[in-house]
Design a protein around this motif. Structure first.
Motif, PDB file in Angstrom:
ATOM      1  N   ARG A   1       0.808  -1.221   0.000  1.00 19.71           N
ATOM      2  CA  ARG A   1       0.000   0.000   0.000  1.00 19.71           C
ATOM      3  C   ARG A   1       0.844   1.275   0.000  1.00 19.71           C
ATOM      4  N   ASP A   2       2.167   1.110   0.045  1.00 18.60           N
ATOM      5  CA  ASP A   2       3.098   2.248   0.019  1.00 18.60           C
ATOM      6  C   ASP A   2       2.818   3.231   1.162  1.00 18.60           C
ATOM      7  N   THR A   3       2.535   2.688   2.352  1.00 21.73           N
ATOM      8  CA  THR A   3       2.261   3.568   3.501  1.00 21.73           C
ATOM      9  C   THR A   3       3.524   3.959   4.243  1.00 21.73           C
ATOM     10  N   GLY A   4       4.592   3.213   4.044  1.00 18.57           N
ATOM     11  CA  GLY A   4       5.798   3.443   4.822  1.00 18.57           C
ATOM     12  C   GLY A   4       5.666   2.759   6.179  1.00 18.57           C
ATOM     13  N   ALA A   5       6.790   2.458   6.789  1.00 25.56           N
ATOM     14  CA  ALA A   5       6.790   1.797   8.089  1.00 25.56           C
ATOM     15  C   ALA A   5       8.147   1.982   8.747  1.00 25.56           C
ATOM     16  N   ALA A   6       8.129   1.970  10.075  1.00 27.54           N
ATOM     17  CA  ALA A   6       9.362   1.874  10.855  1.00 27.54           C
ATOM     18  C   ALA A   6       9.495   0.405  11.220  1.00 27.54           C
ATOM     19  N   VAL A   7      10.695  -0.155  11.125  1.00 25.86           N
ATOM     20  CA  VAL A   7      10.887  -1.560  11.481  1.00 25.86           C
ATOM     21  C   VAL A   7      11.982  -1.697  12.532  1.00 25.86           C
TER      22      VAL A   7
ATOM     23  N   LYS B   1      -6.895   5.998   9.141  1.00 20.10           N
ATOM     24  CA  LYS B   1      -7.459   4.992  10.052  1.00 20.10           C
ATOM     25  C   LYS B   1      -7.866   3.708   9.338  1.00 20.10           C
ATOM     26  N   LYS B   2      -8.586   3.840   8.237  1.00 19.30           N
ATOM     27  CA  LYS B   2      -9.076   2.659   7.526  1.00 19.30           C
ATOM     28  C   LYS B   2      -7.925   1.821   6.980  1.00 19.30           C
ATOM     29  N   ILE B   3      -6.882   2.473   6.532  1.00 18.93           N
ATOM     30  CA  ILE B   3      -5.722   1.748   6.014  1.00 18.93           C
ATOM     31  C   ILE B   3      -5.023   1.004   7.147  1.00 18.93           C
ATOM     32  N   ILE B   4      -4.802   1.682   8.269  1.00 17.91           N
ATOM     33  CA  ILE B   4      -4.161   1.022   9.414  1.00 17.91           C
ATOM     34  C   ILE B   4      -4.968  -0.195   9.846  1.00 17.91           C
ATOM     35  N   ASP B   5      -6.280  -0.052   9.927  1.00 15.90           N
ATOM     36  CA  ASP B   5      -7.127  -1.183  10.333  1.00 15.90           C
ATOM     37  C   ASP B   5      -6.930  -2.386   9.413  1.00 15.90           C
TER      38      ASP B   5
END
Length: 136
Positions: free
Chosen positions: A79-85, A122-126
Motif C-alpha cells: 500500500r506504500d504507507t511506509g513503516a518503521a521496522v 485509520k481505515k488503512i491502518i485497520d
C-alpha cells in the motif's frame, strides 16, 4: 479530538518485556521522525515548570506472531504507507549506523522483524494490522 490517521505499533508476542518496551520506544521515534507535526506544545505545571512536548495522537500497541508481523509489513509495502521496522539483530547492535547496516544485510522478505510502527489513514491502518491483538 477526532483524528483521520491512526498510529499503531505491533510487536512480536514472544519478546521479553524489556525487549517489547525497547522496540516500542524505537518505533515511536521513527513515527515521530516521519511525522513531526504530531508533536504538541510544551507542558507546564502550576509552578511554571516546563516539560517536553508529547505526541498529540494516541498510539495503539498491539502484538502478533513474527509471521503476522511479516504479513503486516508486506501489506504496508504493497500500500506504500511506509513503516518503521525493528529487527531481531538490533538487540545486539550498539548504535544507529550498526542498526541500519544490519537491516541492509537482509532482503525484504527475510527481515527478522520483531516490531513495526505505522501511521496512516485509520481505515488503512485497520486493514494493515488485521490479525494483530491489542497488547495487554
Amino acid at each position: 479530538m477526532e483524528f483521520t490517521t491512526k498510529v499503531a505499533i505491533v510487536v512480536a508476542d514472544d519478546l521479553k518485556t524489556w525487549q517489547k518496551l525497547n522496540v516500542v520506544s524505537f518505533l515511536t521515534s521513527g513515527i515521530v521522525g516521519q511525522s513531526p507535526k504530531i508533536i504538541g506544545a510544551t507542558y507546564y505545571d502550576q509552578s511554571a515548570q516546563s516539560y517536553w512536548p508529547l505526541s498529540i495522537q494516541p498510539t495503539m500497541v498491539l502484538k502478533a506472531s513474527r509471521e503476522k508481523l511479516q504479513t503486516i509489513l508486506q501489506r504496508a509495502i504493497k500500500r506504500d504507507t511506509g513503516a518503521a521496522v525493528f529487527i531481531e539483530d538490533m538487540f545486539h547492535t550498539a548504535h544507529d549506523e550498526a542498526n541500519r547496516e544490519t537491516v541492509r544485510s537482509y532482503t525484504t522478505l527475510n527481515l527478522p522483524v520483531v516490531g513495526i510502527g505505522l501511521r496512516a489513514d485509520k481505515k488503512i491502518i485497520d486493514k494493515l494490522i488485521k490479525g494483530a491483538k491489542l497488547h495487554e
